[in-house]
Design a protein around this motif. Structure first.
Motif, PDB file in Angstrom:
ATOM      1  N   GLU A   1       0.829  -1.205   0.000  1.00  0.00           N
ATOM      2  CA  GLU A   1       0.000   0.000   0.000  1.00  0.00           C
ATOM      3  C   GLU A   1       0.861   1.252   0.000  1.00  0.00           C
ATOM      4  O   GLU A   1       1.858   1.330   0.706  1.00  0.00           O
ATOM      5  CB  GLU A   1      -0.895   0.039   1.235  1.00  0.00           C
ATOM      6  CG  GLU A   1      -1.950  -1.033   1.291  1.00  0.00           C
ATOM      7  CD  GLU A   1      -2.808  -0.895   2.540  1.00  0.00           C
ATOM      8  OE1 GLU A   1      -3.978  -0.493   2.408  1.00  0.00           O
ATOM      9  OE2 GLU A   1      -2.306  -1.192   3.645  1.00  0.00           O
ATOM     10  N   LEU A   2       0.448   2.223  -0.786  1.00  0.00           N
ATOM     11  CA  LEU A   2       1.094   3.524  -0.857  1.00  0.00           C
ATOM     12  C   LEU A   2       0.033   4.590  -0.617  1.00  0.00           C
ATOM     13  O   LEU A   2      -0.990   4.614  -1.301  1.00  0.00           O
ATOM     14  CB  LEU A   2       1.736   3.711  -2.239  1.00  0.00           C
ATOM     15  CG  LEU A   2       2.288   5.095  -2.582  1.00  0.00           C
ATOM     16  CD1 LEU A   2       3.523   5.395  -1.739  1.00  0.00           C
ATOM     17  CD2 LEU A   2       2.647   5.173  -4.067  1.00  0.00           C
ATOM     18  N   PHE A   3       0.271   5.451   0.379  1.00  0.00           N
ATOM     19  CA  PHE A   3      -0.657   6.537   0.689  1.00  0.00           C
ATOM     20  C   PHE A   3      -0.003   7.870   0.349  1.00  0.00           C
ATOM     21  O   PHE A   3       1.218   8.021   0.500  1.00  0.00           O
ATOM     22  CB  PHE A   3      -1.032   6.528   2.172  1.00  0.00           C
ATOM     23  CG  PHE A   3      -1.792   5.302   2.600  1.00  0.00           C
ATOM     24  CD1 PHE A   3      -3.181   5.295   2.580  1.00  0.00           C
ATOM     25  CD2 PHE A   3      -1.122   4.154   3.007  1.00  0.00           C
ATOM     26  CE1 PHE A   3      -3.891   4.164   2.978  1.00  0.00           C
ATOM     27  CE2 PHE A   3      -1.823   3.020   3.401  1.00  0.00           C
ATOM     28  CZ  PHE A   3      -3.209   3.022   3.386  1.00  0.00           C
ATOM     29  N   GLY A   4      -0.789   8.833  -0.091  1.00  0.00           N
ATOM     30  CA  GLY A   4      -0.206  10.130  -0.414  1.00  0.00           C
ATOM     31  C   GLY A   4      -1.253  11.213  -0.549  1.00  0.00           C
ATOM     32  O   GLY A   4      -2.459  10.977  -0.431  1.00  0.00           O
ATOM     33  N   ILE A   5      -0.763  12.415  -0.800  1.00  0.00           N
ATOM     34  CA  ILE A   5      -1.601  13.582  -1.029  1.00  0.00           C
ATOM     35  C   ILE A   5      -1.412  14.030  -2.472  1.00  0.00           C
ATOM     36  O   ILE A   5      -0.290  14.106  -2.975  1.00  0.00           O
ATOM     37  CB  ILE A   5      -1.223  14.745  -0.082  1.00  0.00           C
ATOM     38  CG1 ILE A   5      -1.462  14.351   1.372  1.00  0.00           C
ATOM     39  CG2 ILE A   5      -2.008  16.013  -0.445  1.00  0.00           C
ATOM     40  CD1 ILE A   5      -2.923  14.124   1.730  1.00  0.00           C
TER      41      ILE A   5
ATOM     42  N   ARG B   1       8.078   7.052  -1.346  1.00  0.00           N
ATOM     43  CA  ARG B   1       8.297   5.974  -2.329  1.00  0.00           C
ATOM     44  C   ARG B   1       8.713   4.673  -1.657  1.00  0.00           C
ATOM     45  O   ARG B   1       8.549   3.582  -2.213  1.00  0.00           O
ATOM     46  CB  ARG B   1       9.342   6.404  -3.370  1.00  0.00           C
ATOM     47  CG  ARG B   1      10.698   6.730  -2.800  1.00  0.00           C
ATOM     48  CD  ARG B   1      11.557   7.533  -3.778  1.00  0.00           C
ATOM     49  NE  ARG B   1      11.930   6.806  -4.960  1.00  0.00           N
ATOM     50  CZ  ARG B   1      12.974   5.965  -5.014  1.00  0.00           C
ATOM     51  NH1 ARG B   1      13.714   5.737  -3.934  1.00  0.00           N
ATOM     52  NH2 ARG B   1      13.272   5.361  -6.125  1.00  0.00           N
ATOM     53  N   GLY B   2       9.250   4.777  -0.423  1.00  0.00           N
ATOM     54  CA  GLY B   2       9.623   3.586   0.327  1.00  0.00           C
ATOM     55  C   GLY B   2       8.443   2.701   0.667  1.00  0.00           C
ATOM     56  O   GLY B   2       8.597   1.493   0.849  1.00  0.00           O
ATOM     57  N   GLU B   3       7.226   3.291   0.759  1.00  0.00           N
ATOM     58  CA  GLU B   3       6.036   2.477   1.028  1.00  0.00           C
ATOM     59  C   GLU B   3       5.763   1.506  -0.111  1.00  0.00           C
ATOM     60  O   GLU B   3       5.193   0.432   0.101  1.00  0.00           O
ATOM     61  CB  GLU B   3       4.812   3.375   1.244  1.00  0.00           C
ATOM     62  CG  GLU B   3       4.820   4.131   2.555  1.00  0.00           C
ATOM     63  CD  GLU B   3       3.539   4.914   2.786  1.00  0.00           C
ATOM     64  OE1 GLU B   3       3.362   5.413   3.900  1.00  0.00           O
ATOM     65  OE2 GLU B   3       2.716   5.020   1.848  1.00  0.00           O
ATOM     66  N   LEU B   4       6.153   1.875  -1.320  1.00  0.00           N
ATOM     67  CA  LEU B   4       6.013   0.984  -2.470  1.00  0.00           C
ATOM     68  C   LEU B   4       7.195   0.044  -2.596  1.00  0.00           C
ATOM     69  O   LEU B   4       7.022  -1.177  -2.717  1.00  0.00           O
ATOM     70  CB  LEU B   4       5.859   1.806  -3.755  1.00  0.00           C
ATOM     71  CG  LEU B   4       5.945   1.036  -5.078  1.00  0.00           C
ATOM     72  CD1 LEU B   4       4.865  -0.030  -5.162  1.00  0.00           C
ATOM     73  CD2 LEU B   4       5.848   1.988  -6.262  1.00  0.00           C
ATOM     74  N   LEU B   5       8.406   0.595  -2.557  1.00  0.00           N
ATOM     75  CA  LEU B   5       9.591  -0.215  -2.851  1.00  0.00           C
ATOM     76  C   LEU B   5      10.028  -1.106  -1.691  1.00  0.00           C
ATOM     77  O   LEU B   5      10.541  -2.204  -1.913  1.00  0.00           O
ATOM     78  CB  LEU B   5      10.741   0.701  -3.273  1.00  0.00           C
ATOM     79  CG  LEU B   5      10.510   1.488  -4.565  1.00  0.00           C
ATOM     80  CD1 LEU B   5      11.669   2.440  -4.839  1.00  0.00           C
ATOM     81  CD2 LEU B   5      10.300   0.553  -5.746  1.00  0.00           C
TER      82      LEU B   5
ATOM     83  N   SER C   1      21.082  -2.282  -0.484  1.00  0.00           N
ATOM     84  CA  SER C   1      19.994  -1.316  -0.650  1.00  0.00           C
ATOM     85  C   SER C   1      18.777  -1.773   0.131  1.00  0.00           C
ATOM     86  O   SER C   1      17.811  -2.259  -0.425  1.00  0.00           O
ATOM     87  CB  SER C   1      19.651  -1.144  -2.126  1.00  0.00           C
ATOM     88  OG  SER C   1      19.466  -2.376  -2.750  1.00  0.00           O
ATOM     89  N   LYS C   2      18.858  -1.652   1.430  1.00  0.00           N
ATOM     90  CA  LYS C   2      17.788  -2.151   2.281  1.00  0.00           C
ATOM     91  C   LYS C   2      16.703  -1.142   2.520  1.00  0.00           C
ATOM     92  O   LYS C   2      15.637  -1.481   2.970  1.00  0.00           O
ATOM     93  CB  LYS C   2      18.384  -2.582   3.626  1.00  0.00           C
ATOM     94  CG  LYS C   2      19.403  -3.691   3.469  1.00  0.00           C
ATOM     95  CD  LYS C   2      19.792  -4.279   4.794  1.00  0.00           C
ATOM     96  CE  LYS C   2      20.886  -5.303   4.548  1.00  0.00           C
ATOM     97  NZ  LYS C   2      20.702  -6.560   5.158  1.00  0.00           N
ATOM     98  N   CYS C   3      16.968   0.139   2.301  1.00  0.00           N
ATOM     99  CA  CYS C   3      15.977   1.159   2.671  1.00  0.00           C
ATOM    100  C   CYS C   3      15.804   2.160   1.547  1.00  0.00           C
ATOM    101  O   CYS C   3      16.642   3.029   1.353  1.00  0.00           O
ATOM    102  CB  CYS C   3      16.407   1.855   3.943  1.00  0.00           C
ATOM    103  SG  CYS C   3      15.170   3.017   4.550  1.00  0.00           S
ATOM    104  N   PRO C   4      14.740   2.029   0.747  1.00  0.00           N
ATOM    105  CA  PRO C   4      14.507   3.004  -0.320  1.00  0.00           C
ATOM    106  C   PRO C   4      13.885   4.282   0.217  1.00  0.00           C
ATOM    107  O   PRO C   4      12.682   4.374   0.371  1.00  0.00           O
ATOM    108  CB  PRO C   4      13.543   2.266  -1.261  1.00  0.00           C
ATOM    109  CG  PRO C   4      12.811   1.326  -0.356  1.00  0.00           C
ATOM    110  CD  PRO C   4      13.744   0.978   0.770  1.00  0.00           C
ATOM    111  N   PHE C   5      14.694   5.282   0.543  1.00  0.00           N
ATOM    112  CA  PHE C   5      14.207   6.527   1.138  1.00  0.00           C
ATOM    113  C   PHE C   5      13.436   7.367   0.138  1.00  0.00           C
ATOM    114  O   PHE C   5      13.551   7.205  -1.055  1.00  0.00           O
ATOM    115  CB  PHE C   5      15.402   7.376   1.635  1.00  0.00           C
ATOM    116  CG  PHE C   5      16.269   6.678   2.617  1.00  0.00           C
ATOM    117  CD1 PHE C   5      17.511   6.193   2.240  1.00  0.00           C
ATOM    118  CD2 PHE C   5      15.858   6.489   3.924  1.00  0.00           C
ATOM    119  CE1 PHE C   5      18.328   5.553   3.127  1.00  0.00           C
ATOM    120  CE2 PHE C   5      16.658   5.854   4.846  1.00  0.00           C
ATOM    121  CZ  PHE C   5      17.895   5.384   4.454  1.00  0.00           C
TER     122      PHE C   5
END
Length: 238
Positions: A182-186, A207-211, A232-236
């Motif tokens: 899930e990706l949430f945004g405005i 974008r980390g919520e998706l990746l 690459s453990k954390c897609p900021f």
């Protein structure tokens, strides 16, 4: 669910038989049967017909359809292509031509300033076609979107959205997990007061919520940008 080619689409405008026939498509007219089924099964809100929320959701889905699938900006009906710019997470605004050069779609939404060795998805290495293959193979039933809340109506529409799918295919060497992603945004749509068409679309999300969820699965040693995905453990959101 009725195919759009056979008579239109339930959740999107400008997909009548006549519109479909007279539009230049990237890869032929799209079908939304699978993603609309996912949307109906798992949406969290059912907006009443004619409500502001329902109208904004239709506009969002129609805009997304045009941006992804229409080959010629002159065929866009939701936006004024001579004025339109898309802004993602405060980055430079992109015209339709600039978006196309970056590969459109996922590539424009996943732009990043991270070093290449930390990019689990590198938009600089993907084309429109390759990016579509990557995410369609992950989200086999589609990547649905809904409007959760509308904060203000036109001419400046501000809304909260939810984008979701299930990881049913592999991603860059990571096995499918079957998990909900899930990706949430405005989102903000600025409409021209005379034409009522979108002249600016702005989005804010992590974008980390998706990746992030896509790299949870077991790895097979595949690399991204020439570097093992161990690094690459954390897609900021950068």
């Amino acid at each position: 669910m009725t195919s759009l080619v056979g008579g239109g689409d339930k959740y999107r405008d400008y997909l009548s038989d006549e519109e479909v026939k007279n539009t230049k498509w990237r890869n032929g007219p799209p079908s939304y049967d699978a993603v609309d089924k996912l949307f109906e099964q798992e949406r969290t809100h059912v907006w009443s017909e004619g409500s502001l929320e329902e109208k904004v959701q239709t506009l969002l889905k129609t805009w997304e359809m045009e941006m992804v699938h229409k080959a010629d900006p002159n065929d866009f009906k939701t936006v004024d292509p001579t004025k339109f710019k898309k802004i993602v997470n405060g980055r430079k605004g992109l015209t339709p031509e600039e978006s196309a050069k970056l590969g459109g779609g996922y590539n424009t939404f996943l732009q990043t300033s991270l070093p290449e060795n930390l990019r689990v998805y590198n938009p600089d290495e993907e084309t429109f076609e390759s990016s579509q293959r990557v995410f369609r193979s992950i989200f086999i039933r589609g990547f649905a979107i809904e409007v959760l809340h509308v904060y203000s109506g036109p001419p400046e529409i501000v809304y909260k959205f939810r984008h979701w799918g299930h990881m049913e295919g592999p991603f860059k060497g990571h096995a499918a997990t079957g998990e909900l992603v899930e990706l949430f945004g405005i989102g903000i749509f600025e409409l021209d007061k005379e034409s009522n068409k979108i002249v600016k679309a702005e989005f804010f999300f992590d974008r980390g919520e998706l990746l992030g969820p896509l790299v949870k699965g077991e790895r097979n040693g595949e690399t991204t940008s020439g570097v093992a995905l161990d690094s690459s453990k954390c897609p900021f959101m950068k």
